[in-house]
Each structure stands twice: as structure tokens, then as C-alpha cells.
Design a protein around this motif. Structure first.
Motif, short mmCIF file in Angstrom:
data_model
loop_
_atom_site.label_atom_id
_atom_site.label_comp_id
_atom_site.label_asym_id
_atom_site.label_seq_id
_atom_site.Cartn_x
_atom_site.Cartn_y
_atom_site.Cartn_z
N ASN A 175 0.81 -1.21 0.00
CA ASN A 175 0.00 0.00 0.00
C ASN A 175 0.84 1.26 0.00
O ASN A 175 0.40 2.31 -0.47
CB ASN A 175 -0.89 0.04 1.24
N TRP A 179 -0.16 4.60 -1.80
CA TRP A 179 -0.57 5.71 -0.94
C TRP A 179 0.25 6.96 -1.25
O TRP A 179 -0.27 8.05 -1.46
CB TRP A 179 -0.38 5.26 0.51
N THR A 194 -6.38 3.71 3.30
CA THR A 194 -5.85 2.86 2.23
C THR A 194 -5.76 1.42 2.71
O THR A 194 -6.12 0.47 2.00
CB THR A 194 -4.46 3.36 1.80
N CYS A 195 -5.24 1.27 3.94
CA CYS A 195 -5.08 -0.08 4.47
C CYS A 195 -6.44 -0.74 4.71
O CYS A 195 -6.58 -1.95 4.59
CB CYS A 195 -4.27 -0.07 5.75
N SER A 198 -7.57 -2.48 1.74
CA SER A 198 -6.95 -3.77 1.45
C SER A 198 -7.12 -4.76 2.60
O SER A 198 -6.63 -5.88 2.52
CB SER A 198 -5.47 -3.57 1.13
#
Lengths: 248, 308, 578
Positions: A175, A179, A194-195, A198
């Protein structure tokens, strides 16, 4: 600490210096050139890291056996990416890299991880993800190697935790570049978001790692250890004449 | 995993010197990351697309785009969630932990869209890389500087199809011994698959020894090594190399002068601030397009082909 | 002076009690072709590795005695010198290539020697033209065929310009056509280029006549060495199997001269057997008279069996096209009865493996139907089919992953939810691997591993046993044991189907032979009819007896023919009984 380990530390230090330099360049306001261009910077740092790690492998004397086993483990890890395509999210590459690093040490671990990423993408298609995967798997191999040095008799639970953690760490490293290159502003909330995107995949990955470690960890460890013993050869003299077998 | 992603099609870019291709693609990639102006990003994306088309790699590109669209969408979702200082708020959302108050603003969506284009441009460059650079060429290029690492990668690449075949064979054999790979719980299914990994690992380790032996028999590690390379240099390499480097220099110059960036926050600036911004973009794109033009000419004009 | 001279060589692999080589004394002369034969575990591969300088450098272990190359002791030379003295091509083409592209592969050894660019270009170019590899220059090595891979391996050794070429069963993994091509190259290298060649081989039909000298090894010792004819006679006297059928046949007859090729053999045979005017019954001609509606003659069963009601395998008009568009099966019709021993032959890509996969259910017919034990493969699950059909893969390692042999057998039983009613003991006993019951299958020899895999298949008591290339890479003795075992199973009522390239194996053990070409069955019938009348798929004995007498496929049948012929009997003292 053995000499080679010290050299590795020096190299890590050198790399950190380069990375810090690049980062400074990034925050230096007057350079409009790459100032605040974190996507480019992150890519440069990533490439620099890979170059340093590869140099580490390049510097040492490597026997044909070591080349062979490193390549084979890389190929097995890469092949694992497809073998499990039927079960979404499950792939044993990380597990293979971790066991390889644990048994053969940080340098081989890195090579196995990085190689698995490159070669699988020769077939599946290279992308911006390739350097990230190389770095993430490489790092998984390195840390597993360190674990192997620090705690050669690691317990099952610890190994499971370690591989579980790498499920998430892998995702987070992947990421990072995404990012840095595509998200603004760069702060904790945005990274966490972002995490979060995922998170399901990373959880599957971590779960997969745990399952593989539980199912195959011991067998793989034993197989590789047995093989490792065959890596060193010694030649001894033998009597030139042997008495004939009576049963022949 | 039987076929490489690369296919030999005899297109212009495949005939270039590997180093030159890498420089050119590297420049494209750096520019995509360097600029944030939507026009610049779009320009680079279109140029990449043209290069893909003249390299007959559209099929591969579609695959990349399909994946890219999803990632671009993700970018367009994440950005508005975390950036809220834009002036044009479209929707006042609730307050959530970590992120704070969710105010979706137009600027962030536009930024996300521009970043989406950047992503597609980067993916296009990588797609181009897959289409025109044979793995072997890149490996022999790196072998000069790091032959052990290159050798490991080369060997692993060569073995991967064999390992994949082993996997497929083992799977068939186990199926015929009554293992049903489709049924059972997740854990159960992973367990069944993991046997295959077990089989393949032990076969592969044997393979490693045999390959190592073959390497040893062929004098591996007996002393200083030389490097076999037979890459030709043609005028086209010089032309394309110059084009790439020029484009990079122009871009840096433009960047120094303050072009190629775009203000998204707090309020979006004009898309075309000045005519010189467009002129700079034009210059950059023209120098970048040389390999594409040559590609086209090389294919259609035998005279040009013989000269470059 | 001899090129190689070995004195009292003894060698132990690391951690082994038994020596792999014992008191070896041997010399290799400049320009000769030395053929080394022996069973697996005889030490012949170990000897090759000693000559190539890999033992003890690569393997370690204990070594005694001395090896000289042109009078200098081998251990004095550096490894770089060793690799230019002798080049070695290994058994498995899959496991000796390193690089991704053919040209880079060939150059690899030269790079290691540190040769300058110009010299490398020249050598690589020459070798590629000599072996006609230029069209493959940029090919991905992993996607080459076995024969091509082996040729590339040969090229990458030749390019280093070794004085001696060592070949360790180079054709054991190749199909006959590729093997023939490879031997042709070896012959040229030896006869026209003057290369000294040390050849280790099991496929003696194709290389026996090339040899200048023959060495027979067993259990790490050299039993006998000398001129080929002399050693051949000695082998027959001592009941050793390392002879091609023609030589064995004449050695049995105590012929004054031992022919090594079919041509020489026929010349000898002419001396005491008249060419029979009546040609053997021709299967093809009869079929055309029959005017069958089907494209191929209907079968008549061997031993005059009447067709039974229930076939084990019933293939009706099966067509199959792979997803990539290759049409691999074109209208196959075939019926296999209980207790038959069927061999399927044909060139590569003829559709043999595809047909096999149809029968075991891995592939389903595109059109037509495959019915196995009254189960239609299109409707029945693989697991259900697996109860009746046993499948042994080419590589037994694909089967084995359990810790012990017993667990391996139990695994099959559990999968098919069968109980162990003593069947494990029975099967282990039958395959004589009881003593390995608790051993790790991976620690066993390749022949034993194959038997373990077979045991893990047979433990489910299948009605049909399907084997893919079971004779590839295994030695005479194991082949004989396997053949006899399969024949016995067939006599007990198990149906056996084997895909193989091995003509001699088919001639010896099969009942019926099916020949495939381009996705079609081109010939199907009892083996003596199919193989006896074939030109290229005929075993050596059939070629020897062609026009002399029909129905001779094996040495045994040849000897019987001679015995029944009064004239011939007079000329020769036929007393041998094989």
C-alpha cells in the motif's frame, strides 16, 4: 557478530543515509523539482533499497548449489501463486519465502522473495507492483532469516504469529507506494483508509499464512534442513582397494 | 505459467537496444509521477497508448486497463474520504472515528480522477515494458553488473514452467487417487492443495542439485567471468535514446519554470493557465513521440527501415 | 598414452557405507567410443562423474585411488581445466539448462571460462550451425521439446571444446525419434570430428554398433571390458541382459560372428534360413477386403477370445479439442475387454496422452462418449471413477508425499473410503516392498519409488490400470520385472493399458497394440500383427526376421523359430534356453 553480519549492518546504515538524503530532498521546500513529490521519491527509495539488497547477495561467494536452491525456492514460491488460484486470497508464496529465509538465512531469504516476485510477473505481467512485491517478499525473507539466527529453535506459536504478521505487513508495504503516489494528504488517517481498503485481502493473506504454517511448516522446515546439510561437501581419503564382497 | 507474458512480434520497439528501451520507458514513468497537471498526465497517457498500439499489444493493454480502472476507482474513493479542505463541498457526511467528519468535496474527487489517469499512465508504461522487453534481454543486461543475482532470476524463470507443470501433474495424479479439490471447507481445501506444494518442493530440491551439478560441470565459479552479449546498436537506438533524454530535460526545465503542476486545493485552478504551459507540454510530447513515429514509419516504409 | 587412466579407484558417497565404486581400473583411449552398461546402482553414472571431475569436487565423500588425464593426476588440475578436459551431458534434459534463451544457454560455459567476446561469438555460432540450432536461437528454453533441450545441452558442452564427451544416458527421457537424432549426432562427433566419447546407455538397440569397446558394470565394479562382440558373448554366458536383441539372439545361437545391427544380422541369418516366399498375413490388406463401415478394422481378440458383453473401456466416436484449438482426438473408436494388456504407441503429440486422460476421466470428450466399467466419464465424478481406474503417472514422485510407504497406501484407501482388509500387506508383498513399509518413499531408489506409487494405486483394487510411460528411464531389470508383473496382473483379470514409446517392451509383454497418429487410431490389433508388420515400430527381432519368418517379436520367439527349422538347426548348435 560475524564479519558478514557487520558488513550487512554497514550496508543497511549506508542505505538509510541515502534514503534520509532523498527524504530531505523531498521536504526541502525550495526544490520545486521533486519537492513533495512523494510518489517519485518513494519509487526512488524503493529502487535504492533493492539495489542495496541485491549488492549484498552479489558481494559474497556463492556456490552452484546455493544458486540452484535459491532459484528453485523462488520458482516454487512463484508457482504457488498460481497453484492456489482456485481458492481466492490463498497463496503460499509468503509462507515459502519465510521458511526459506528461516532455514537459509537473510540473504537467501531476500533472494527467494525478490526472485519469486520478478519471475512470477514475467508470466503474469510486470507492473508497478513488481518492485513493491520484490521489496515486501524480500523483507519477509530477511526478517525470517534474522529470526532464524536469533532464535533457531523457534516455537510453533511464534512461527504462526510471525507469518500472521507478515500477511498484514506485506499488504501495508504494497500500500505504501500506492498511498504515496496517489493519495493526498499523506497522514495517518489517509494511510489507514488505504489499508482499510486492502484489509479483507490482507486478512485472507494472513489467515492463509497461518494455515500453511500449521499444515506444512514442520514438513517444509525438515525438508529444507535436510537439504541444507547436503549443501556443504567434504572430501576424505578412502582406502584404494576394497575387499571383494563375498555375496557378489 | 507456460507462456511468458512477452511475445515476439517483430515490432520496432522490440528491436531496440534494451538499455534504450529502459531509458525511454523509465522517462515515461518518471514523467507520469513528476507531473500532476491533468493535461500533462493525459498527454503522457495518450502517448503511451499510441506506443502500445504501434507495438501491437492492445490485447495485453486491455487486461491492464481493466485492472487499472478498479484501482483508479479506489483512488477516487479514498481521496475524498481523507481530504476535506476543498471549497466545493458536495456532501456533508457524518463524523467517523479516525477520519473525522466526512465532507466530500469536488476538488478531492477531481484530484482522485487525475491520480487515476496517472495510475493508468504508469500501468500503460509497464504494459509496454511487458510487450517489448524480453526477460532474457533484461537479464543479460543486468548480468554485467550483478551476474549472480541475474543468474538466480534466469534459472528460476527457466524452472518456473517446469515447477508449474509438476504442480499440474501432481494435482491430476492426486485427483485420480480420489482427492476432490472442489469440495470441503476452506481449511480442508487448502490442506488438499498444500499436499501438492509438498510434492513439488521435494521434486524441486532434487532438481536444484542436478542443475547445480550441470552448472559446476560447465565451469561455474572457477574464476573471473566474462559476459556474452550480442546486442546490436543501430541509428534508431541513438535516435530514441536522444528523444527520451531530451524529453526528460525539457520536462525538468518546464518543472523548474513551474509548469506541469496544478492547484487542486483548496479550489481548482484553471485547466489552461497560460499558453506557455501548453507549449511546454507540446515540446515534451513531440520529443517523446519520436519512437512512436519511427515505429509507424519502420513498419510502413522500407526505405526508412533500411536507414535506421 | 591413454587419455584417461583410472587406477584402483574406490569411492563412497557421503554418509554411505557401501562404496559406489570399487577397485576400478579403466583407461579411455583417444578417439574411441566407450560404451558403459549396467543396471541402476551399478556405479556407471558415478564413474561418469569421476571422469567429468564432479566427483569428488561437487559430491564430497571418500575417495581412494588415482585418476590420470594424459598422465597428469586429475586432482592436480583446477576445476577450470577439468571442465575443458571433459564435458558431460546428463540424463534429464529438463534439469541441466540454466538460462532462459537458447543462445545464452550455449554461451554460459564460455562466460564461466572468462573467454573474450570475439572468441565466444565464434564458438557459439559454429556450434549452433553444426547442430542446426540457429532457428531456436531466441527460444525460451523451458518451452523446447525434450529432444531440443538435449541438443541444446549437447551444444553447450561442445562449445567448451572438451577433449572427451561424457554422456550419461542422454536419451533415456527422449522419444525414439529424438533419441535416434541424438545418436546420429554422437556418431558424427565420434567418427567425423574425432571426439572421444564415453557413452552410458540403456537403449542398446540404437547405440551398440557405435561402440569400440564395451564395459559392463555391476555393484560398483567393472565385471568385464573389451571389444563389443567378445563381451557380448561373455554376457550371454553369464546371463547378463545388457545386449540388444539381435546380438543376444546370435550370442544364444553361438554364432561365430556376433552381428550388432539388423543389417549384419540379416546377412548372417540368410546363411541358414531361406527367405520364405509366403509373406505373413497382412492385417492391412485383410481389412480392406472386409469393407468395414468404421474407418479401422474391427478387432479380433487375441487367443481367439469371443467378445464379452461388458467391456472395461468403451470409447465411441470420441472427438476432443483443447481450449487452445488443437484437435487432439479425431473420431476414436475402441473397446477394451477385461484382462487385456493393451499398449498404445505413436509419435509425440499423436494424442496418446489425451486418450489416456479421456479414459481416466481427467478430460471429457467433446463429442462421443467414453464408458469405463459402465460409467460414462461425462456424468461420473473423478473420485467415483477413481475406485475402478488406477493411474500411474510417468513420474512416480508425483504420487508420493507421505512420510511412510504405508501411509501412502492408506491415503488412497481413505480417499476412496475403503477399508484396509489386509490389502496393504497383500499389495506390498506382491510388489516385494514389504521391507520398506516404514521407510520414507522419497529415500528409496527410483525403481522402488515406482513400485510404491504402483502399490498406492493397486491398493484400491482397480479394475483398470492405466500407466503413462512407465518404462522411461528405468533399467533392463526393472523393466523386465515391471513387464512381468503387469502381465501377471492382466492374467489375473485386471485390464492394463500402457502408453509407451518402448517397442521392445510392447513386443515382450503386451497382448494388443494400438497405434495412433495425428489424433486417430491407425492400427489396432494383436501385437504380432501390429508390430510384426510395422516398418518403424517393429522391434529389432521382427526387423531381423522380416521376410524370413512372421510372428517373431522377441529373442525367445526367434530361437523357437530356429529350433523348429530343421535346416537351421543343423547349421547351429541351438541348445540355449532363455
Amino acid at each position: 557478530m560475524p564479519v558478514s553480519e557487520r558488513r550487512l549492518l554497514i550496508r543497511v546504515g549506508l542505505f538509510l543515509a541515502v534514503a534520509a538524503g532523498l527524504l530531505l530532498l523531498g521536504v526541502w521546500k525550495n526544490t520545486s523539482l521533486i519537492a513533495r513529490n512523494w510518489g517519485l521519491l518513494a519509487a526512488l527509495i524503493l529502487l535504492a533499497a533493492l539495489v542495496f539488497l541485491y549488492l549484498g547477495f552479489e558481494r559474497r561467494a556463492v556456490s552452484a548449489r546455493e544458486i540452484g536452491v535459491t532459484a528453485v525456492l523462488g520458482a516454487v514460491a512463484a508457482a504457488g501463486r498460481v497453484a492456489f488460484a482456485a481458492i481466492p486470497g490463498m497463496q503460499p508464496a509468503t509462507f515459502v519465502v519465510i521458511v526459506a529465509g528461516f532455514v537459509f538465512g537473510p540473504r537467501t531469504g531476500f533472494m527467494v522473495g525478490a526472485t519469486a516476485a520478478v519471475i512470477s510477473n514475467f508470466f503474469l505481467g510486470q507492473g508497478p507492483w513488481t518492485p513493491c512485491q520484490m521489496f515486501a517478499w524480500g523483507l519477509a525473507g530477511i526478517t525470517a532469516g534474522w529470526l532464524g539466527i536469533l532464535k533457531p529453535r523457534v516455537g510453533r506459536t511464534e512461527m504462526v504469529l510471525f507469518s500472521f504478521a507478515w500477511g498484514y505487513l506485506f499488504g501495508w508495504i504494497m500500500n505504501l507506494w500506492f498511498w504515496a503516489a496517489f493519495v493526498r494528504p499523506l497522514n495517518w488517517p489517509s494511510f489507514l483508509t488505504t489499508c482499510a481498503a486492502s484489509f479483507p485481502f490482507d486478512t485472507l493473506h494472513a489467515a492463509g499464512n497461518v494455515i500453511f504454517t500449521l499444515l506444512l511448516g514442520k514438513t517444509f522446515y525438515r525438508m529444507l534442513m535436510r537439504f541444507k546439510r547436503r549443501m556443504t561437501v567434504s572430501v576424505l581419503p578412502a582406502p584404494a582397494a576394497v575387499p571383494k564382497d563375498s555375496d557378489v | 505459467m507456460e507462456r511468458l507474458s512477452y511475445e515476439e512480434k517483430g515490432v520496432f520497439l522490440q528491436t531496440l537496444h534494451t538499455g534504450v528501451v529502459l531509458v525511454y520507458l523509465g522517462v515515461l514513468c518518471v514523467l507520469a509521477l513528476l507531473f500532476s497537471h491533468p493535461l500533462y498526465l493525459t498527454g503522457i497517457f495518450i502517448l503511451g497508448a499510441l506506443a502500445v498500439i504501434v507495438s501491437e499489444a492492445v490485447e495485453k493493454w486491455e487486461m491492464y486497463l481493466r485492472m487499472g480502472i478498479w484501482m483508479a476507482l479506489l483512488i477516487m474513493i479514498i481521496n475524498p474520504l481523507v481530504f476535506r479542505t476543498g471549497k466545493t463541498v458536495l456532501w456533508h457526511g457524518p463524523t467517523v472515528p479516525v477520519l473525522g467528519k466526512l465532507d466530500i468535496c469536488l476538488e478531492a474527487i477531481c484530484y482522485g480522477a487525475a491520480m487515476g489517469i496517472r495510475l493508468l499512465a504508469v500501468l500503460t508504461v509497464f504494459c509496454l515494458y511487458n510487450a517489448v522487453v524480453h526477460p532474457d534481454k533484461i537479464l543479460s543486461l543486468f548480468a554485467r553488473y550483478a551476474y549472480k543475482s541475474a543468474l538466480v532470476v534466469s534459472l528460476a524463470t527457466r524452472m518456473l514452467p517446469a515447477v508449474a507443470r509438476d504442480l499440474a501433474n501432481a494435482r491430476e495424479v492426486q485427483q485420480l487417487r480420489g482427492v476432490d479439490y472442489g469440495s470441503g471447507s476452506l481449511r480442508e481445501r487448502v490442506r488438499k492443495h498444500s499436499w501438492l506444494l509438498n510434492i513439488v518442493l521435494s521434486s524441486s530440491l532434487e532438481r536444484a542439485l542436478q542443475v547445480a551439478e550441470a552448472m559446476q560441470a560447465r565451469a561455474f565459479g572457477t574464476g573471473p567471468r566474462s559476459c556474452y552479449r550480442r546486442e546490436l546498436r543501430r541509428p534508431r537506438d541513438l535516435l530514441c535514446f536522444t528523444a527520451g533524454i531530451l524529453a526528460l530535460l525539457f520536462s525538468l526545465l518546464a518543472k523548474f519554470k513551474g509548469y506541469g503542476d496544478y492547484t487542486y486545493y483548496p479550489q481548482m485552478g484553471k485547466l489552461v493557465e497560460s499558453s506557455s504551459s501548453v507549449i511546454w507540454l507540446g515540446i515534451i510530447l513531440i520529443s517523446l513521440s519520436l519512437p512512436v513515429v519511427l515505429s509507424w514509419g519502420w513498419k510502413h516504409c522500407p526505405y526508412l527501415r533500411s536507414k535506421i | 598414452m591413454s587419455l584417461f587412466k583410472i587406477q584402483n579407484l574406490t569411492y563412497y558417497y557421503p554418509d554411505r557405507e557401501r562404496p559406489a565404486l570399487k577397485n576400478i581400473n579403466l583407461h579411455v583411449e583417444e578417439g574411441e567410443l566407450l560404451l558403459i552398461v549396467g543396471g541402476s546402482g551399478s556405479g556407471k553414472s558415478t564413474l561418469a562423474r569421476v571422469l567429468a571431475g564432479l566427483i569428488p569436487d561437487f559430491y564430497g565423500g571418500k575417495i581412494g585411488g588415482r585418476v590420470f588425464f594424459e598422465g597428469r593426476e586429475l586432482s592436480e588440475d583446477g576445476r577450470r581445466a577439468l571442465s575443458t578436459q571433459a564435458g558431460i551431458v546428463f540424463q534429464d534434459p529438463e534439469k541441466q539448462l540454466v538460462m532462459t534463451a537458447v543462445e545464452a544457454e550455449i554461451a554460459f560455459g564460455l562466460e564461466n571460462l572468462g573467454l573474450p567476446q570475439q572468441e565466444m561469438f565464434r564458438r557459439v555460432a559454429e556450434v549452433m550451425s553444426f547442430l542446426n540450432l540457429s532457428p531456436l536461437k531466441n527460444e525460451f528454453t523451458a518451452n523446447l521439446s525434450g529432444g531440443q533441450k538435449q541438443k541444446v545441452a549437447l551444444a553447450s558442452v561442445l562449445v567448451m571444446q572438451p577433449r572427451v564427451l561424457i554422456l550419461d544416458e542422454p536419451t533415456s527421457q527422449l522419444d525414439p525419434a529424438a533419441a535416434d537424432e541424438f545418436f546420429y549426432l554422437i556418431e558424427r562427433l565420434n567418427k567425423e570430428m574425432g571426439y572421444t566419447v564415453v557413452l552410458i546407455e540403456q537403449r542398446l538397440e540404437r547405440c551398440f554398433h557405435l561402440a569400440d569397446r564395451l564395459v559392463v558394470m555391476e555393484r560398483g565394479e567393472i565385471l568385464r571390458e573389451g571389444p563389443v562382440g567378445e563381451v557380448a558373448r561373455w554376457e550371454v554366458e553369464n546371463a547378463l541382459p545388457f545386449l540388444p536383441p539381435v546380438a543376444r539372439f546370435f550370442a544364444f545361437l553361438h554364432a561365430p560372428f556376433i552381428p550388432l545391427t539388423v543389417k549384419e544380422g540379416r546377412r548372417e541369418l540368410k546363411k541358414f534360413l531361406p527367405v520364405s516366399p509366403a509373406r505373413p498375413p497382412d492385417a492391412g490388406r485383410r481389412a480392406s477386403e472386409n469393407n468395414n463401415p468404421g474407418p479401422f478394422p474391427l478387432l479380433t481378440m487375441p487367443k481367439g477370445q469371443v467378445k464379452q458383453e461388458r467391456a472395461v473401456v468403451e470409447i465411441k466416436n470420441v472427438w476432443f479439442t483443447y481450449p487452445n484449438g488443437r484437435e487432439a482426438l479425431k473420431g476414436i473408436n475402441c473397446r477394451v475387454e477385461k484382462g487385456e494388456f493393451v499398449v498404445i504407441m505413436g509419435e509425440n503429440a499423436a494424442g496418446k496422452t489425451t486418450l489416456l486422460k479421456q479414459i481416466v476421466g481427467l478430460l471429457k470428450p467433446g463429442r462421443g462418449s467414453v464408458v469405463v466399467m459402465e460409467k460414462d466419464t461425462r456424468t461420473v465424478s473423478l473420485a467415483e471413477l477413481a475406485r475402478d481406474v488406477g493411474y500411474l503417472a510417468q513420474n512416480p514422485d508425483d504420487h508420493l508425499f507421505q512420510d511412510t510407504v504405508e501411509k501412502e497406501l492408506l491415503f488412497t484407501l481413505n480417499n476412496l473410503s475403503l477399508a484396509d482388509d489386509g490389502v496393504i500387506d497383500a499389495v506390498l508383498d506382491k510388489l516385494s516392498i514389504v521391507q520398506h513399509r516404514d521407510a520414507n518413499p522419497r529415500d528409496l531408489s527410483s525403481g522402488e519409488r515406482q513400485r510404491v506409487a504402483l502399490a498406492a494405486v493397486l491398493v484400491a483394487r482397480p479394475q483398470l490400470l492405466v500407466l503413462d510411460e512407465p518404462t522411461r528411464g528405468i533399467d533392463y531389470r526393472l523393466k523386465k520385472e515391471l513387464g512381468a508383473f503387469l502381465k501377471e496382473l492382466a492374467e489375473e483379470g485386471l485390464t492394463v493399458m500402457v502408453v509407451t514409446h518402448d517397442v521392445e517392451f510392447a513386443a515382450e509383454y503386451a497382448g494388443r497394440v494400438i497405434m495412433m497418429f495425428d489424433g486417430m487410431l491407425v492400427c489396432d490389433g494383436p501385437k504380432d500383427r501390429v508390430l510384426g508388420t510395422s516398418m518403424f515400430y517393429a522391434p529389432q527381432m521382427a526387423r531381423l526376421f522380416k521376410d524370413f519368418a512372421g510372428g517373431v517379436l522377441t529373442v525367445k520367439e526367434g530361437l523357437a523359430k530356429i529350433r523348429s527349422n530343421g535346416d537351421a538347426k543343423k547349421c547351429l548348435s541351438v541348445n540355449a534356453d532363455c
